[in-house]
Design an enzyme around this catalytic site. Structure first.
Site, PDB file in Angstrom:
ATOM      1  N   LYS A  30      44.765  -3.281  75.206  1.00 34.07           N
ATOM      2  CA  LYS A  30      45.364  -4.331  74.397  1.00 34.07           C
ATOM      3  C   LYS A  30      45.819  -3.712  73.080  1.00 34.07           C
ATOM      4  O   LYS A  30      45.029  -3.470  72.176  1.00 34.07           O
ATOM      5  CB  LYS A  30      44.400  -5.485  74.098  1.00 34.07           C
ATOM      6  CG  LYS A  30      45.131  -6.684  73.459  1.00 34.07           C
ATOM      7  CD  LYS A  30      44.293  -7.441  72.458  1.00 34.07           C
ATOM      8  CE  LYS A  30      44.201  -6.800  71.120  1.00 34.07           C
ATOM      9  NZ  LYS A  30      45.494  -6.789  70.335  1.00 34.07           N
ATOM     10  N   CYS A  33      44.079   5.819  58.176  1.00 35.50           N
ATOM     11  CA  CYS A  33      42.700   5.580  57.778  1.00 35.50           C
ATOM     12  C   CYS A  33      42.039   6.821  57.189  1.00 35.50           C
ATOM     13  O   CYS A  33      41.082   6.717  56.433  1.00 35.50           O
ATOM     14  CB  CYS A  33      41.887   5.068  58.973  1.00 35.50           C
ATOM     15  SG  CYS A  33      42.131   6.000  60.481  1.00 35.50           S
ATOM     16  N   GLU A  59      39.861   0.107  50.766  1.00 34.55           N
ATOM     17  CA  GLU A  59      40.988   0.696  51.490  1.00 34.55           C
ATOM     18  C   GLU A  59      42.240  -0.129  51.219  1.00 34.55           C
ATOM     19  O   GLU A  59      42.280  -1.327  51.489  1.00 34.55           O
ATOM     20  CB  GLU A  59      40.691   0.740  52.986  1.00 34.55           C
ATOM     21  CG  GLU A  59      41.762   1.477  53.778  1.00 34.55           C
ATOM     22  CD  GLU A  59      41.426   1.600  55.245  1.00 34.55           C
ATOM     23  OE1 GLU A  59      41.677   2.672  55.820  1.00 34.55           O
ATOM     24  OE2 GLU A  59      40.922   0.628  55.822  1.00 34.55           O
ATOM     25  N   GLU A 101      36.442   3.158  65.501  1.00 28.92           N
ATOM     26  CA  GLU A 101      37.076   4.026  64.503  1.00 28.92           C
ATOM     27  C   GLU A 101      37.722   3.081  63.504  1.00 28.92           C
ATOM     28  O   GLU A 101      38.695   2.406  63.808  1.00 28.92           O
ATOM     29  CB  GLU A 101      38.093   4.956  65.167  1.00 28.92           C
ATOM     30  CG  GLU A 101      38.550   6.100  64.267  1.00 28.92           C
ATOM     31  CD  GLU A 101      39.714   5.724  63.385  1.00 28.92           C
ATOM     32  OE1 GLU A 101      39.476   5.486  62.174  1.00 28.92           O
ATOM     33  OE2 GLU A 101      40.844   5.653  63.880  1.00 28.92           O
TER      34      GLU A 101
END
Length: 476
Positions: A170, A279, A379, A245
């Protein structure tokens, strides 16, 4: 453009059961470039049932045949590399040159590395009279993000297939076309029905249905820490393995003997690659306090020199960020940095000069950033760099490790022994010393809220395997 209106289930392209869909929007122009169906629980269940039905036979396919299948897929990805690059540029605004070299080319490269690793990988061995074996974990749900769609799809489906698992992919509904192209390639390579299945959808719908499904044995997810928590909670009742992750806020420590101009310039470009939507980007640059003014000046010069604009133009350095929600979030974080008292050395809020539409962000550099500021802790996922002063190596290490994340870290300096020593003290899954050449065989994953488990090469393969011990196997 490749049709994204169907799902690939049990070896066939089928119409969704769900009647829901979402527009796919080009972030450079805000035009609709397609529509993607959003799977419901029934669509997800069809894909899981197909994967479960295919598992018993595919798990017994000889390794040599699985390697041959992977190599056919790699050739197909090379053949359709331009299609993939064009889709990435249109759906998430990546400059076309980088979409080709940094995105589309990664798929075949990862598969070839995995195939070489498989040729020497030990799936079983004797331990006294016990045969220790590593068996495929079963049916895997692979949930992937929009920012590096090819890379994250391939480093999940390729090791799952190599291990003998069956799977349901997905991808992000923001960037669905790459996954559809990859499914077409996999089909053309001759994969048995049900081994690889593709459904499109969002997290609360399709993602949640896969995560909680009792016949899914593992979920491998890449995305935000917030979504990772939701996936972990959804998977908990069925005790399935979850590989995550997640986010990052990577520190880049510049030691006092560094070539400052070179290290700062490379650090800015690494932070802003993919419009800062990575990331593991080095978003916190740590410099000796006495070097702050020079570092800020150099960084601002690099940021101001970047060409922001049309991702179809081969000369463009930075395209837009992926969508309007992302743009608004980044604008809010830049405003927060100003409000908290950081020095705005380059960039700022609003669209770059000369651009009136699209989700473009001004390449932004903050200097004199305190480690406790939001821009140093959260972030941002955009082209925003925070430069933080430190007073000693111990202080730098303390700042670098004072994040809830631990995906990557960076150290630069002329004295390699010092660089290595500092690198060993950093709590991160990957530590890059003096901007090295990318190693696709190295394990990729993080500490703390950056997730768990590892991807790439043999380390990614191990994630899809379970140990089984046949005790007494060697007895006379």
């Amino acid at each position: 453009m490749t049709n994204i209106g169907k799902f690939f289930i049990d070896g066939q392209w089928v119409a969704p059961v769900s009647q829901m869909s979402a527009d796919v929007i080009d972030p450079a122009t805000h035009t609709v470039v397609g529509q993607v169906p959003l799977a419901n629980a029934e669509d997800a269940n069809r894909a899981v049932i197909a994967a479960r039905r295919a598992f018993d036979s595919f798990s017994q396919v000889p390794l040599a045949d699985r390697i041959a299948l992977l190599r056919r897929i790699a050739k197909g990805m090379t053949r359709r590399q331009e299609d993939i690059a064009q889709a990435i540029s249109a759906e998430i605004g990546v400059p076309i040159a980088y979409a080709r070299s940094g995105h589309a080319a990664a798929g075949a490269a990862h598969i070839e590395i995995l195939c070489r690793e498989l040729e020497s990988f030990a799936f079983e061995w004797m331990q006294g009279d016990t045969l220790v074996t590593r068996l495929p974990i079963g049916v895997a749900a692979l949930i992937t993000p929009w920012n590096v769609p090819v890379n994250q799809i391939v480093i999940k489906f390729a090791p799952a297939l190599a291990a003998g698992c069956t799977m349901i992919l997905k991808p992000s509904e923001i960037a669905p076309t790459c996954a559809t192209i990859i499914a077409e390639i996999i089909q053309e390579a001759g994969i048995p029905a049900g081994v690889f299945n593709l459904i499109h959808g969002d997290g609360p719908g399709a993602g949640a249905a896969l995560t909680s499904h009792p016949q899914v044995d593992m979920v491998s997810f890449t995305g935000s820490t917030r979504a990772g928590i939701a996936i972990s909670n959804g998977a908990a009742p069925t005790i399935k393995r979850v590989g995550l992750e997640l986010g990052g806020k990577s520190a880049n420590i510049l030691l006092d003997d560094v070539d400052l101009a070179d290290a700062v310039a490379k650090g800015v470009r690494a932070c802003f690659a993919n419009s800062g939507q990575a990331c593991s980007a080095p978003t916190r640059m740590l410099v000796p306090r006495g070097m702050m003014a020079d570092a800020a000046r150099i960084a601002a010069g690099v940021a101001d020199g970047l060409r922001v604009g049309d991702p179809r133009n081969p000369a463009t350095d930075l395209g837009p960020v992926a969508n309007a929600n992302q743009w608004r979030s980044i604008q809010a974080m830049i405003a927060a940095g100003v409000a908290e008292g950081a020095t705005l050395a380059a960039g700022g809020t609003g669209l770059p000069e000369g651009l009136t539409t699209g989700d473009y962000v001004r390449p932004t550099v903050f200097a004199d950033v305190a480690p406790t500021m939001r821009i140093a802790q959260e972030e941002i996922f955009g082209p925003v760099l925070s430069i933080i002063p430190y007073d000693s190596i111990d202080h730098a290490v303390e700042i670098a490790n004072s994040s809830v994340y631990g995906l990557a870290a960076y150290v630069q300096g002329r004295d390699l022994d010092r660089v290595r020593a500092v690198g060993r003290r950093l709590r991160a899954g990957r530590v890059h010393l003096n901007y090295p050449v990318l190693d696709r065989t190295a394990p990729f994953g993080g500490f703390r809220q950056s997730g768990n488990g590892r991807e790439q090469g043999r380390y990614g393969l191990e994630e899809f395997l379970e140990y089984s011990a046949l005790i007494g196997h060697g007895a006379a």
